[in-house]
Design an enzyme around this catalytic site. Sequence first.
Site, PDB file in Angstrom:
ATOM      1  N   HIS A 162       0.827  -1.205   0.000  1.00 43.37           N
ATOM      2  CA  HIS A 162       0.000   0.000   0.000  1.00 43.37           C
ATOM      3  C   HIS A 162       0.863   1.258   0.000  1.00 43.37           C
ATOM      4  O   HIS A 162       0.613   2.208  -0.761  1.00 43.37           O
ATOM      5  CB  HIS A 162      -0.908   0.012   1.228  1.00 43.37           C
ATOM      6  CG  HIS A 162      -1.601   1.318   1.455  1.00 43.37           C
ATOM      7  ND1 HIS A 162      -2.678   1.722   0.721  1.00 43.37           N
ATOM      8  CD2 HIS A 162      -1.339   2.328   2.338  1.00 43.37           C
ATOM      9  CE1 HIS A 162      -3.073   2.920   1.126  1.00 43.37           C
ATOM     10  NE2 HIS A 162      -2.274   3.313   2.102  1.00 43.37           N
ATOM     11  N   HIS A 167       0.961   4.968  -2.475  1.00 39.61           N
ATOM     12  CA  HIS A 167       1.488   6.303  -2.211  1.00 39.61           C
ATOM     13  C   HIS A 167       2.772   6.603  -2.972  1.00 39.61           C
ATOM     14  O   HIS A 167       2.980   7.737  -3.419  1.00 39.61           O
ATOM     15  CB  HIS A 167       1.719   6.482  -0.709  1.00 39.61           C
ATOM     16  CG  HIS A 167       0.463   6.661   0.065  1.00 39.61           C
ATOM     17  ND1 HIS A 167      -0.265   7.830   0.039  1.00 39.61           N
ATOM     18  CD2 HIS A 167      -0.209   5.808   0.889  1.00 39.61           C
ATOM     19  CE1 HIS A 167      -1.333   7.702   0.820  1.00 39.61           C
ATOM     20  NE2 HIS A 167      -1.321   6.485   1.339  1.00 39.61           N
ATOM     21  N   GLU A 208      -6.290   9.348  -0.233  1.00 38.56           N
ATOM     22  CA  GLU A 208      -6.423   7.899  -0.026  1.00 38.56           C
ATOM     23  C   GLU A 208      -7.513   7.288  -0.906  1.00 38.56           C
ATOM     24  O   GLU A 208      -7.303   6.229  -1.496  1.00 38.56           O
ATOM     25  CB  GLU A 208      -6.728   7.596   1.448  1.00 38.56           C
ATOM     26  CG  GLU A 208      -5.564   7.809   2.390  1.00 38.56           C
ATOM     27  CD  GLU A 208      -4.516   6.700   2.334  1.00 38.56           C
ATOM     28  OE1 GLU A 208      -4.675   5.752   1.549  1.00 38.56           O
ATOM     29  OE2 GLU A 208      -3.534   6.795   3.083  1.00 38.56           O
ATOM     30  N   SER A 227      -4.036   0.659  -4.654  1.00 39.75           N
ATOM     31  CA  SER A 227      -3.245  -0.440  -4.102  1.00 39.75           C
ATOM     32  C   SER A 227      -4.111  -1.622  -3.690  1.00 39.75           C
ATOM     33  O   SER A 227      -3.607  -2.598  -3.141  1.00 39.75           O
ATOM     34  CB  SER A 227      -2.428   0.047  -2.895  1.00 39.75           C
ATOM     35  OG  SER A 227      -3.284   0.494  -1.855  1.00 39.75           O
TER      36      SER A 227
END
Length: 298
Positions: A162, A167, A208, A227
């Site tokens: 993730h 990110h 997010e 992700s």
Amino acid sequence: MFEEGQLYSPVTRDGDGTVEVHLGEDHPGFHDAVYRAPRNAIAEVAMAWAPGRPLPDIAYTEAEDGIWRVVSRELHDRHERYACREYLEVKAALGLPEDRVPQLREVTVGLEALSGFTYRPAPGLVELREFYEALGEGVFHSTQYVRHPSEPLYTPEPDVIHEVIGHGNMLASPRLAALKREAGRAARRVETAEALQAIADVFWFTMEFGVLRESGDLRAYGAGILSSYGEIEEFRQMEIRPLDFAEMATIDYDITRYQPVLYCAESLDHLEDAVGGFFAGADDDTPARLRATAGALK
């Protein structure tokens, strides 16, 4: 309201120096000593690291590299279909390996050249203010462990997949990285916990789990969607609402399930103007202004 601590397993150091990651009983690795031992060791490495030292490498096993390969393979085509153009372009520019877990030092070398961001190892939960203030300095706190092998396409907490596939690729974009820096600068300005939480909640629904329109199509740019093998297949079926910061800062939701409500920017330019403007103008009076806005709309 989003409580970030719910996503992380606490990490402690005993009197004898032993580091332990306290997995919840519902975690797939709770009863797996083979998984827990290296997980504890990775947390210990992060706790021992200090700024100024080289970023620590992790000796990932073939099984852990295998999980990375599975996730990368399953996400590759889905990114092509569902990710926004900016993410696809910077993902190609960063060029992370898909056959093994990259080290944080490798990710940092690539990011420094593209957006100036660097990574910092974290054993688990980073206190909210510390995490966001670091973003303002171009630093991203990242875990280094890999999810449990029984569920390679799902994790109940942020792992290196993730942190890097989601990110890391986002941070390769100077435009998206600038939004994260702006969120960090906002966190540095505010003094109240309520204002900091409002910034974190807007960050959650944008950086997010954000989506935007491109040529009329709904595309994802949020790290949580990009992700997640499952969520990236489902996000277009969710309730899509226009950007609404007052709502983002007050809405309740279950973090253990796919997000039922997503907030959509009309373009990347709109995202930069609106979300960047929110972070740039955030202060300790922001929660009161958002409540007033929400009340006026009822």
